[in-house]
Enzyme design. Structure first.
Site, PDB file in Angstrom:
ATOM      1  CB  CYS A 129      -2.546   9.954   3.477  1.00  0.00           C
ATOM      2  SG  CYS A 129      -2.602   8.438   4.434  1.00  0.00           S
TER       3      CYS A 129
ATOM      4  CB  CYS B 115       0.196   7.672   3.340  1.00  0.00           C
ATOM      5  SG  CYS B 115      -1.366   6.949   2.843  1.00  0.00           S
TER       6      CYS B 115
END
Length: 144
Positions: A68, A65
């Site tokens: 993230c 991600c």
């Protein structure tokens, strides 16, 4: 106050007048507050949330991600600044699938603030440090 050691998961009782900066685990002797988020898994998630007297903010993330990855250093920095007000933890949703499913994590990063093992507030998406700090401070008001 009770604090779960981030290294060995031992529950430590500290008097309220003890300086948290110097607090060490009674079992492994490592610092209870090292300025880093604790990595949680399916096996230690509930214990860490329910055995800390401080609120716990958890970052649910995954290695693939992009947001993230951008959020990780920000979360770590805020942890270093606020570590004595609440505990910080990270859950890799790829590895801790049971906890992620149980909490209905649908998008990442997702931040959840817990107190006494109960969810207090939730936020999806990456934030800059100032907004992350503001969200945490607002969520902490709900714990009182």
């Amino acid at each position: 106050m009770h604090y779960t050691c981030p290294h060995c998961a031992t529950i430590n009782h500290l008097p309220t007048d003890k300086a948290l900066q110097e607090a060490r685990c009674g079992r492994c002797k490592k610092s209870l507050f090292d300025g880093k988020p604790v990595e949680l898994s399916d096996s230690n998630f509930n214990r860490f949330l329910t055995k800390n007297d401080l609120p716990v903010v958890v970052d649910f993330w995954a290695s693939w991600c992009g947001p993230c990855q951008m959020m990780g250093p920000i979360f770590n920095d805020v942890c270093g600044q606020m570590q004595h007000q609440l505990r910080f933890a990270k859950v890799n949703t790829e590895q801790a699938q049971a906890v992620s499913a149980q909490l209905g994590i649908r998008s990442i990063p997702t931040l959840i603030l817990f107190h006494g093992g109960k969810e207090i507030d939730r936020l999806a998406g990456a934030l800059p440090a100032q907004q992350l700090t503001q969200w945490i401070q607002q969520a902490l008001i709900k714990t009182h």
